[in-house]
Design a protein around this motif. Sequence first.
Motif, PDB file in Angstrom:
ATOM      1  N   VAL B 175      -5.013  -6.596 -10.261  1.00 24.70           N
ATOM      2  CA  VAL B 175      -5.074  -5.294  -9.594  1.00 24.70           C
ATOM      3  C   VAL B 175      -4.365  -4.201 -10.408  1.00 24.70           C
ATOM      4  CG1 VAL B 175      -4.412  -3.989  -7.547  1.00 24.70           C
ATOM      5  CG2 VAL B 175      -5.279  -6.327  -7.311  1.00 24.70           C
ATOM      6  N   PHE B 176      -3.111  -4.467 -10.761  1.00 19.60           N
ATOM      7  CA  PHE B 176      -2.292  -3.374 -11.316  1.00 19.60           C
ATOM      8  C   PHE B 176      -2.395  -3.234 -12.831  1.00 19.60           C
ATOM      9  CE2 PHE B 176      -0.345  -4.244  -7.224  1.00 19.60           C
ATOM     10  CZ  PHE B 176      -0.311  -2.965  -6.711  1.00 19.60           C
ATOM     11  N   LYS B 179      -7.287  -3.623 -13.351  1.00 18.45           N
ATOM     12  CA  LYS B 179      -8.099  -2.619 -12.664  1.00 18.45           C
ATOM     13  C   LYS B 179      -7.499  -1.223 -12.766  1.00 18.45           C
ATOM     14  CE  LYS B 179     -11.748  -4.189 -11.181  1.00 18.45           C
ATOM     15  NZ  LYS B 179     -13.076  -3.707 -10.920  1.00 18.45           N
ATOM     16  N   LEU B 180      -6.229  -1.106 -12.333  1.00 21.30           N
ATOM     17  CA  LEU B 180      -5.625   0.223 -12.266  1.00 21.30           C
ATOM     18  C   LEU B 180      -4.982   0.643 -13.583  1.00 21.30           C
ATOM     19  CD1 LEU B 180      -3.974  -0.156  -8.758  1.00 21.30           C
ATOM     20  CD2 LEU B 180      -6.045   1.102  -9.317  1.00 21.30           C
ATOM     21  N   ASN B 181      -4.667  -0.366 -14.410  1.00 26.09           N
ATOM     22  CA  ASN B 181      -4.058  -0.082 -15.707  1.00 26.09           C
ATOM     23  C   ASN B 181      -2.743   0.694 -15.581  1.00 26.09           C
ATOM     24  OD1 ASN B 181      -3.944  -0.418 -18.373  1.00 26.09           O
ATOM     25  ND2 ASN B 181      -5.502   1.088 -18.921  1.00 26.09           N
ATOM     26  N   TRP B 182      -1.992   0.426 -14.538  1.00 26.83           N
ATOM     27  CA  TRP B 182      -0.714   1.113 -14.340  1.00 26.83           C
ATOM     28  C   TRP B 182       0.415   0.429 -15.098  1.00 26.83           C
ATOM     29  CZ3 TRP B 182      -0.601   2.028  -8.305  1.00 26.83           C
ATOM     30  CH2 TRP B 182      -1.575   3.007  -7.991  1.00 26.83           C
TER      31      TRP B 182
END
Lengths: 637, 329
Positions: B175-176, B179-182
């Motif tokens: 997820v992080f 997908k979000l590349n945070w």
Amino acid sequence: MRARWISVLRTPVGAGAGVLLLGVLLLAVLAPLLWSDQASAIDTEHLLEGSSAKHWLGTDNLGRDIFYRVLVASRTSILLALLATLIAVVAGLALGCASVLLGRRAGRLTTAVVNIAVAFPGLLLALFFAVVFGVGAKGAVLAIGFAGAPSFARLTQTLVAGVAERDFVAAARIAGVGRFRILLRHILPNIAEPLVVNATIGAGGTLLAFAGLSFLGLGVQPPAYDWGRLMGESLNGIYVHPAAALAPGVAVVIAGLAFNLFGEAVAKGFGVPAMVGPRLRDRPAETMPAETDDDEAVLVVKDLYVSFPGPITPVRGISFTIGKGEIVGVVGESGSGKSLTALAVAQLIEPPGQVRAAELSFLGAPLLGRLAVRSTAAARRRLLGTSFAMVFQDPMTSFNPTKRIGPQLAEGAREHQGLNRRQAMARAIDRLRAVRVPAAERRARQYPHEFSGGMRQRAMIGMGLMGTPALIVADEPTTALDVTVQRQVLRLLETIRTEDDVAVLLISHDITVVAQVCGRVLVMYAGRIVEDLPASELATGARHPYTRALLAAVPDLETPLDEPLAVIAGRPVDPALLPSGCAFAARCEFAEDRCRAEDPSLVSHGPDHQVACWNPQGTAAWQARYLGTESIRTGQR
Amino acid sequence: MTTVGVPGTAESFTSHPWVRFAVRRLARLVGSILILVSAAFLMIHLIPGDPVRSALGPAATNSMIDARRESLGLDAPLWQQYLHFLQHLFTGDLGMSITTGLPVSEVIGDRLPATVQLAVAAFLVAVLIALPAGLAMGVLTRAGRRPRTELSFTSTTVILAAIPEFLLAVGLVYVFAVKLNWLPVAGRGNLASYVLPVVSLAIGPAAVLARICRVELLAVLQTDYLRTARAKRLPAAAIYLRHALPNAVTATITLGGLLLGGMVAGTVLVENVFGWPGLGSTIVSSILAKDYPLVQGVVLVYGVGVLLVNLVVDVTLALLDPRSTIRES
């Protein structure tokens, strides 16, 4: 047994978990039979692809279908987890039963070793054993099995200890039955059920642990694969192909939850079912303007009801007044509502319990009803905090075990009287002295567990004296104490009353205690006051059959020891199933048809004497029957 | 528990509950360490086959293996090897890594800080989330209030606690990081690289701890001494914070301590997901490489870590609840 299983499966969680578990097990059996070919088919034209119509969850680096691989991996994953659980249970059982089989000393040693092993997390033990048994599926099964053994050994020890104490085991031992036979015939059948339930819960954990080990590359080795292996292999490709890493993870969680939840549901269903009653809507309590006709009254209670969701109403409309310096006793059997009356008067009934009354006022101030203004609420709290003292039944549990006695006393004074820490502490020590706690200064620095029961009850009374109490409500203050200490505590209450003109409401199931110290006695039955009379009249003037039965049940020195003690026949009324007539009618030897139909109300029978009975007994007739309870009048035991 | 001896004499000193607690607890620690050390020593000898041969691989000649056996002291009798092992242990010498040839203690010293940082950070995060959440839930749902809030709290925590940390880690990475590349997907560098490992390690224990904390608070709210506190007409905040909290927290800490021990072990999996350069990735790579001296050293460090955590928990507990020092005697 069957009924309990059915009741477990009827709960939503039990049914859901059961279906899930059945599905997972079926999958483990069927998936390799049905889809082995699809799972190992190599499709070189579709390497490492995302999801498509042909491959739902995409393909791995050899073009094998991930969806089918996850399905087929279920058998290996679950089979190995169950094997490891079996090893854990068997090894744990052997270790846990050692104390029965090997005798005391060897048993102690195994217990000590188990205690130490339990302190280490399972994964560390598993890694340790994985080194010893070697990397691979076989090694991992043994490693996880042995790593799980200590906690099952601990569980077995606890269960065995519980059963071994019981009479039938002791009887078998005395009869000369061998240790092994006792274990097999008497102990194991009795601990099998909780053990199986815990093994089911444990299987979920084992499944996850196994996935972890395979994920690290220490479990199943290629070309075989389980869920953990699939995850580990596809983790590096998570950027390009997340489904390959996530799908086996989801499978592991679902299967683990299936075992876990099913085990929990069974454990819960086989235990005591939790009773949850419907909740009553919060209703603002009714308040009426205080119309105290008596300035001297410390406490006025009019038509007090206490009810709980169910709905049951253990206290049903009682009224009484306590004057300044008066000491009033409330007696009755357990469940008569006397303690709830005390708590209701003290405003200590917690929701969902509800208190209603036509009037409930203390020193002229109404106690019921929400106060809109903050400052008046604080004022009420201060009034109660300084002038209203409570003494609870069990001094052993009524002090906070983690705080020293002195600060526990001082706390209220700091809150309500504006004393600083030192002043409050000095006051606490002074009050401990006042209740005759020896070496008060040292005692104030001790913890409750360093006090004896009598000393704690003194300290509790001292806590009530921190302010300037007008009323002490003592709820069975001497029940938990032995007779000599009982005496001292009662005498202390009496002294306080006479010295400081404090009124006392003394709740007790012991009519002799009440007769000894009280001026007036309220007799309660099934949430009502059935008789209200001066204590001096108890011995000869009691008119309600229940009061008389209570008195007759008190043994004295002349009670013949070879005859059974007098008891009141029958059981107290269940507050949920109150009869329409007099609640005592079923147990009353004088009951007539009217008693069973109409509930009598409390009416005056002479000065200071009220009785709620259709058939109050005459004094002379009663004396003829029960004469010989001389001890009651004089209050001697 | 009354002390009869004259104050100041040896007798009164040894019968003081705190002294007895310390003696008993130290004895248990020493016993545990002894078992741990013996187990770590025996581990190498329990391995079926010749560990040296398997470590050096099939290409090694017999003379190579004999030389390595001698240098590792594996040809001496077992008891002598044990004494030797203990002797070296006391001087901080854990032997040489077979694969790298570096001293094991050096490798551990190099790797340990990363693991300790991870475990401590995760523990703090777990406690800082779990205690307030559990206590607040306890107050909100006391006496059967807000049944729907309770249900969602319970089911959320049950599910979170059931997901093992490495699965959670993979999910969080997806997820992080993907997908979000945070946040970074792996490695140890700036503060951002700590977030995912710490969170995936902390969430499960936090869920368990919050649930325990709520149940404990509910139990405490039912006690007689809380009724006493209410009878003193203290303000609600004082009742909860001064009387309920310390007692609810006591039991929570006992179980929290067990969770902390589990967290130390959880680092192994999480480090491997994130390629964290700590002891967890070291132990797995050394097991796979059959570098037994290194495995032995890391197992010892992990074991001692767990024992120390348990010691700290017991002492904290004794300070919070003096009865526990006495209950066992």
